[in-house]
Design an enzyme around this catalytic site. Sequence first.
Site, PDB file in Angstrom:
ATOM      1  N   HIS A 133       4.626   4.413  -3.198  1.00 59.82           N
ATOM      2  CA  HIS A 133       5.365   5.612  -3.602  1.00 59.82           C
ATOM      3  C   HIS A 133       5.761   6.472  -2.408  1.00 59.82           C
ATOM      4  O   HIS A 133       6.639   7.315  -2.525  1.00 59.82           O
ATOM      5  CB  HIS A 133       4.535   6.440  -4.587  1.00 59.82           C
ATOM      6  CG  HIS A 133       3.091   6.513  -4.236  1.00 59.82           C
ATOM      7  ND1 HIS A 133       2.208   5.539  -4.621  1.00 59.82           N
ATOM      8  CD2 HIS A 133       2.379   7.417  -3.519  1.00 59.82           C
ATOM      9  CE1 HIS A 133       0.995   5.845  -4.166  1.00 59.82           C
ATOM     10  NE2 HIS A 133       1.078   6.964  -3.489  1.00 59.82           N
ATOM     11  N   ASP A 166     -10.512   1.669  -4.944  1.00 54.86           N
ATOM     12  CA  ASP A 166     -10.269   3.107  -4.774  1.00 54.86           C
ATOM     13  C   ASP A 166     -10.973   3.945  -5.830  1.00 54.86           C
ATOM     14  O   ASP A 166     -10.919   5.178  -5.760  1.00 54.86           O
ATOM     15  CB  ASP A 166      -8.759   3.397  -4.881  1.00 54.86           C
ATOM     16  CG  ASP A 166      -7.996   2.851  -3.686  1.00 54.86           C
ATOM     17  OD1 ASP A 166      -8.550   2.866  -2.587  1.00 54.86           O
ATOM     18  OD2 ASP A 166      -6.855   2.407  -3.876  1.00 54.86           O
ATOM     19  N   ASP A 209       0.840  -1.188   0.000  1.00 50.97           N
ATOM     20  CA  ASP A 209       0.000   0.000   0.000  1.00 50.97           C
ATOM     21  C   ASP A 209       0.879   1.243   0.000  1.00 50.97           C
ATOM     22  O   ASP A 209       1.906   1.293   0.682  1.00 50.97           O
ATOM     23  CB  ASP A 209      -0.892  -0.019   1.251  1.00 50.97           C
ATOM     24  CG  ASP A 209      -1.747   1.226   1.382  1.00 50.97           C
ATOM     25  OD1 ASP A 209      -2.588   1.455   0.491  1.00 50.97           O
ATOM     26  OD2 ASP A 209      -1.538   1.974   2.347  1.00 50.97           O
TER      27      ASP A 209
END
Length: 1554
Positions: A568, A682, A565
């Site tokens: 980045h 999402d 999760d």
Amino acid sequence: MSASNPAPPTPAGYAVYLLPLTDQGAPAVPGLYTYLPPPSDPAYVVRFQIEGTSSICRHGSLWVNIPAKGEKFRRDQYREFKLKPDFNGQTEIDVPIYEAGAYAFYTTYTPQPQWSFTDVASPEPTRTTTYYIDVCPKLSLRGQHVPIDSLVIFSTLSKFMGSYPEDWDNHLRGISQRGYNMVHFTPLMMRGDSNSPYSIYDQLEFDKASFPNGEKDVARMVKQMAEEFNMLALTDVVWNHTANNSQWLQEHPEAGYNVDTAPWLRPALDLDTALLKFSKDLRSLGLPTRITSMDDLSKIMDGVKTRVLGGCKLWQYYIVDVESNADAIVKAWTKGQATFPENGFGQGGLRGIEEVKEWPLKQKADWLVDNGLLGGDRMGERYRRRINARIGAALLSALFGRYDSRTSSSPDETAAKNAIHNILDELNLPYYREYDADAAEIMSQLSNRIKYVRLDEHGPKLGEITDKSPLIEPYFTRLPLNDVTKKHNPEALALVNNGWVWAADAMKDNAGWKSRAYLRREVIVWGDCVKLRYGDGPEDNPWLWEHMAKYTKLMAKYFHGFRIDNCHSTPIHLAEYMLDQARSVNPNLFVAAELFSGSEDMDFKFVMRLGICALIREAMQAWSTQELSRLVHRHGGVPIGSFETDEVMNADQTADSTNPQEIIRKIKRSPVHALFMDCTHDNETPAQKRDARDTLPNAALVAMCACATGSVFGYDEVYPELIELVHEKRLYSSVYSTGGPVKAQAGEGGIGGIKKLLNQIHAEMGNKEYDETYIHHDGEYITVHRVHPKTRKGYFLIAHTAFPGYGNGNAGFGPTHLPGTKAKLIGSWNLEVDTSPAARAAVTNDKKVLRGLPSQTKELQGITVESLGDDTRIIIPDKFPPGSIALFETSVPSAEHGEGLDKYLTSGARAAFKDVTLADLNFILYRCEPEERDAFHNKDGVYDVPGHGPLVYAGLQGWWSVLRDIVNENNLGHPLCQHLREGQWALDYCVGRLERISQQKNYSQIRGPAKWLKQRFDAIRKIPNFLLPRAFAMVIQTAYNAAVDRALELMSDNVRNGQTFLRSLALVSCQVTGYMNNASLWPDKSVPSMAAGLPHFASDWARCWGRDICISARGLLMGTGRYADAKEHILAFASVLKHGMIPNLLSGGKLPRYNSRDSIWWFLQNIQDYTRIVPGGVDILQEQVKRRFLPYDDTWFPHDDKRAYSVSSSIEDVIQEALQRHAEGMDFREYNAGPNLDSQMKSEGFNIKIWTDWETGLIFGGNQSNCGTWMDKMGESEKAGNKGVPGTPRDGAAVEITGLLYSCLRWVDQLRQAGLYKYEGITLDDGNQSVTFKQWADRIQANFERCYYVPRTAAEDGDYDVNSKIVNRRGIYKDLYRSGKEYEDYQLRPNYCVAMTVAPGLFKYEHALHALQMADRILLGPQGMKTLDPSDYNYRGNYINSDDSTDFHVAKGRNYHQGPEWLWPTGFFLRALLKFDLQRRKDAEERVESYQQVTRRLAGCIKAIKESPWAGLTELTNKNGSFCGDSCPTQAWSAGCLIDLFQDAREYEREYAA
């Protein structure tokens, strides 16, 4: 790069993945990233390949952290493999792969010093960057391998699954029934106060509400999934943050970012606290607490500016406190505590003090910043920036002098304080501007965020501003003060919340000291999550690293895969460490990641370092059919008809390979692999974002992609909207979770029945490696055809997408044509959804469960499939509305071959080529335009490809030079591919030329290859035209490889076992040597002849140049083991000896031209080389040869005159005649002198005069109107006035001729002493005087240094024959001695390197080394040697033969040898360098240094021959290695002289070994 085969190699053999390394140790494969398939049994190996004596071989080691069999992986535990340099070999290191994982390698070595004539210090050892090898995990279900590309993943929000185990089992059964084979669970751990699965309260405890028995329940569930439901389990791992109410934070606030662990965040905390207070005070301040207009927002922002920013006084964190710093500086000054920096006051040093008084204010301020600023490294405390008082005192001393209270003349303290006060004010100006910029950004970010959450239509409209819903989300979680937390610094209880920054650098810590994102309010925070602070490694936060490692191992214990999760925002070194922990539990861990770095390059950094299997990508991100088509294309696999390399590399392996169990694989470029979701948890659903009907075509398009795919709970059921992750309380419901079977058919309640079929097909295509895809976009439609690259079986999809406004018709989609392909309809369906307000309201207002909109899939009738021979035409019916799909099974009958078409195309070639000769191979592989026309009486030339142009060769090399790049780049759009799709002319040409030539006597052995080629081409003539480029390339490459292997088989061991570069050079021998009807070596006998170069010197009189052939023959013929061809050329040139010379141009012996003074000496050197290299080569001395002209008689007569070839001489006699004639001297005019012989030359140029100076023993010759050495360019421009004026006459005694003469004399004297040569010397004065060979050689040796050496200092000139006034360069050897223009003697050219190579005994050792250094640093270019010193007035580095200017120096290419960089002298330079450098090396290790210095200088040539379509080395380059359009693109001596280098090295090592 990725390995071509995603599944483990078959146990029949073990695979070898080739990983060549460059000279600098980088992977020499596309993209630098190596992605390999799952481990196999037997284990496949990675074969590192290091050529010769690459730079990394110098005290070099390869370090690899791939564990040995039975060992556990440790990231910091590298195995060392010593690199053993071998100049003419290749180091290969095999590393077997036993486990999946993310591995790394690097090399350490000691860089080479710059080569010098003196000993130099060795550089410090260094290491390359780290490179990565990722090995795909080996997933399995019920004992069967599950390739990554066959995964169909189902994403579920665990909190909505209901009670365990009943509801969970029903849902999981329904998921399995639909053909999904992996389930993604959002985090299953205890959740924080927000109830978001991603806000984990306790990483080590499973959610008790879902799993009452905790870990035991999870173990049962995962086991049941695998055994009963045939599904793998994947879960999220959340490393970046924890729930803001995690109990352990109170014990370990150091796990987060606070003012103790991150003091630079103090201003951000001040601002956040002030914003919270302002939010509470809104009502009391008379400001609105509900924002309903921009006016309300404007009032609040005014308050933020004045009360928050103004009240915080954030500027104090930026500036220097003027008062306190001024006082401290003045105090230091008055106490005499000034410290002057080393550089004083700029260039003037301490003497520049007087200048300081004149400096403007800004310069004084800048000086203070540069020399005395403290605390400027980061933000932190107020007034952190300050000035070193002692440095400030130095500035005051410069301005006012030293302070001394004992004297009345002491400077004024008040004036000094005012001065420093002004300077500090000036110094602060940029800091105030810095603050102003940040303050403006703070205001902008706050305004935009408040507007979005309170006012915007598309925002959440949070309503009333209260304590629970403050004006703006807090950036810090404030831990409660209690018995646990009271032991900590109270300020340290405020911890930064996690969040993300738009378009941020994924490698940058947004809460780190280099970032001001939290101060500038750039972070979109999640208020329920605290950002975790890991530092640089476990030592920076031991408890946190240990805690999260336990969590990670717990997840790896049960789950087959991780979804990282927020990857980045996760520190990459942390993710690497945690994945290592996970893989220590489960090496075959599938890793997907949510990574939005904004850059594919950055994505690659994460992927290759972490061993990520797939990055999550989503079809619902597409805003149009066109964009959806682009996404499908990106993840769809390689194009149909893509080129195959591995099959060809392993062709005929069992027949001829010395190691038949090896299956060689190339590592190919790998894209960033995707987990392509039709929708994620999402993102908004099709019913929200597009048209609900698009649920079906969107899912079908994703299922057709050649990557892992996925979906989310609710998608198949057509949920109306995105599930709100935090606040939603209802549970999932699904028609597919009732416990009954899900049939692969149309039905109500969503698309589950059709999805089952799509998932089954996707898994089948992934399992069976249907890797090729064709995607076509046409209006509202996308068609996808995915096929198996070998069987050509596939599936074809027509999808009518449903975006808003598409209506209900079929959008006029025309017939679809599938050439050469049979199609069978599997089914056609459309999706109908009730999206009426009432239906939507009923679903969304359901208080108990989450459910889909009323929907059903229906079968569509009327699809027409027409067979037209092997072609198919598909017509869709009028009723094919948006939301419809049609699915077909396809095959290509013409590709169905008994043993597999690919296998057939790549087999049998070695057997077909086993009897061909090198002359046959010259025709099979090469033949440029003039050569091809010669073979077929001018009827056929090379093949001309429309849109591309003529191939360079008619043979296989011509095709492969083009196909090589096409195949490597998979460039199906190349003109050659289009040409092949349009017709089969290329096939006809290739077969036809071989069949026709095989009828000729000289080429009868070519019948075998011709038959093989015809059979293979016949096998592909009926396949669909879109497959023809692939099949054609396979056949050509197979034939090409077989031909090359046969050529190398016929050459010497040194070549066969040599490095790739040497083998490429050796093939030039085959390239330039072949039969020519118009250019044999003899007037009446057909034998293969060597061309000087192609294509300019390929045919007729221009083919056989005496000098070129003799220079080339040692390498191209003797160095490759072609002894018979070498002998034939020697005999041919011996037969035409006249004037004691061999001809410059042979012309088959019919019209030889005698105008080159140096050719004879190259010829004699050639014979010498033959006697030394060829076994029994000395026997050639007694070989008889018929003479074209009479011995010692200069009478000219035609080749058909009865005197021609009427007398024979031995080679021994020919040698003697040449020496005797030169000793006596010659003075003659060329036969047929005049414009018919040479239209450019002046009359006096035809006069040939050669004589020996018996004082020195040197041979002189030539005049200023001719050019009798290899530098033979004659001026041709009347306009520029250079016609008849040689560019380089080189009259006098040319240095290379002197070296060759001396070499010859010493050689024949040695032969005489051994009783192998009957003559003792030559005679003069009509036989009255004799000079032995030894005497002649001794005379040259005694005078050489005096005549040719130019000493390094003028003081030494008296010892040499030097005119000091003319000298340009020193420490070199003259190019000429006593030429017609004295300055030409002293020009620095590469010719003395020839003399050094053939006659090292002439040179004083230390002089030679320095001269070589001069050549190295001044003349050596990327490939060739500058033919003239760039500092010379005559230097012109760019050769353009067509230049029609009035420039005397360059018009018509007169500067051919006045600077352009010729390649053949490079060979002699490197030979000389190696020869002399080895003499100072004491042992084998030191000798490696010599070889490496040579290797480094070969880099340009290695690259050039690899890239050249001519597969050779060019004649010359222009300045600094730039391309020369007039150069012959492959030149015999350019390659031959480098083979000589390898021949020398082989001989040296034999000597050392002996």
